[in-house]
Enzyme design. Structure first.
Site, short mmCIF file in Angstrom:
data_model
loop_
_atom_site.label_atom_id
_atom_site.label_comp_id
_atom_site.label_asym_id
_atom_site.label_seq_id
_atom_site.Cartn_x
_atom_site.Cartn_y
_atom_site.Cartn_z
N LYS A 63 -4.74 13.47 -11.78
CA LYS A 63 -3.97 14.22 -12.77
C LYS A 63 -4.77 14.50 -14.03
CE LYS A 63 0.76 12.88 -11.56
NZ LYS A 63 1.92 12.08 -11.92
N SER A 102 8.48 14.52 -15.92
CA SER A 102 7.58 14.80 -17.06
C SER A 102 7.05 16.23 -16.99
CB SER A 102 6.41 13.82 -17.05
OG SER A 102 6.85 12.50 -17.17
O1 PNS Z 1 3.43 8.40 -12.81
P1 PNS Z 1 2.42 8.50 -11.70
O2 PNS Z 1 1.36 9.54 -12.02
O3 PNS Z 1 3.03 8.70 -10.36
O4 PNS Z 1 1.70 7.07 -11.67
C1 PNS Z 1 0.65 6.82 -10.78
C2 PNS Z 1 -0.14 5.59 -11.26
C3 PNS Z 1 -0.76 5.85 -12.61
C4 PNS Z 1 0.82 4.40 -11.34
C5 PNS Z 1 -1.23 5.32 -10.19
O5 PNS Z 1 -2.09 6.42 -10.10
C6 PNS Z 1 -2.00 4.04 -10.49
O6 PNS Z 1 -1.55 2.96 -10.16
N1 PNS Z 1 -3.16 4.20 -11.18
C7 PNS Z 1 -3.97 3.08 -11.62
C8 PNS Z 1 -5.16 2.86 -10.67
C9 PNS Z 1 -4.68 2.24 -9.36
O7 PNS Z 1 -4.20 1.13 -9.30
N2 PNS Z 1 -4.86 3.02 -8.27
C10 PNS Z 1 -4.50 2.61 -6.93
C11 PNS Z 1 -3.12 3.06 -6.55
S1 PNS Z 1 -2.70 2.51 -4.94
#
Ligand code: PNS
Length: 159
Positions: free
Chosen positions: A41, A127
């Site tokens: 994103k 959002s």
């Molecule tokens: O609100 P979103 O964009 O759906 O949130 C997604 C988010 C930020 C929670 C996810 O991309 C995330 O956990 N990012 C941190 C890095 C991570 O742990 N990645 C592995 C996900 S399995």
């Protein structure tokens, strides 16, 4: 003392997110809202802005704190001793996106993800839509916390 982590991009946090956080707090002693990065994103608000908007939005809920997470949510949740990761689901599209993430987070940390069904009254709040409405000067006061509505208006006007 049970701890839950509520992760997300929160770009920006909406009233739907706040509702899920509040309901998670009803089940856990402490809830940590984890403002994180989704590598796919491009964000409208900066990391600092997403963090401070989320802080402002939940400041009136006791037992809820907000942190920025630069690494993996699985590592963060394990470090904090979380009993669960909690996310909101609005519908099937959310389920499809969340299924793999929840299984990967369990694979990485052993921590389960619990899903809370979003309040149907807020089911349409995303959002992305909120930013779109704000960028066209539309009304967003009913969709986001007051501090977020002000920040969106300011950001749109400065662009
Ligand atoms: O609100 P979103 O964009 O759906 O949130 C997604 C988010 C930020 C929670 C996810 O991309 C995330 O956990 N990012 C941190 C890095 C991570 O742990 N990645 C592995 C996900 S399995």
């Amino acid at each position: 003392m049970t701890i839950a982590v509520c992760p997300g991009s929160f770009d920006p946090i909406t009233s739907g997110h706040v509702d899920v956080v509040r309901r998670a707090r009803g089940m856990f002693d402490e809830v940590i809202v984890a403002v994180a990065r989704n590598a796919h994103k491009k964000y409208f608000f900066s990391d600092d802005e997403r963090l401070s908007l989320a802080q402002g939005a939940v400041s009136d809920i006791p037992g809820v704190s907000v942190e920025f997470v630069d690494g993996l949510i699985a590592d963060f949740a394990a470090e904090r001793g979380a009993a669960a990761i909690v996310k909101g689901l609005r519908g099937a599209a959310d389920y499809d996106a969340e299924q793999a993430m929840s299984l990967l987070n369990r694979h990485l940390s052993g921590i389960e993800t619990i899903f809370i069904m979003g309040d149907p009254a807020l089911g349409h709040v995303a959002s992305s839509f909120v930013k779109d409405i704000a960028s066209h000067g539309g009304p967003i006061a009913d969709l986001v916390p007051h501090n977020v509505a002000l920040a969106l208006k300011k950001k749109v006007e400065s662009q």
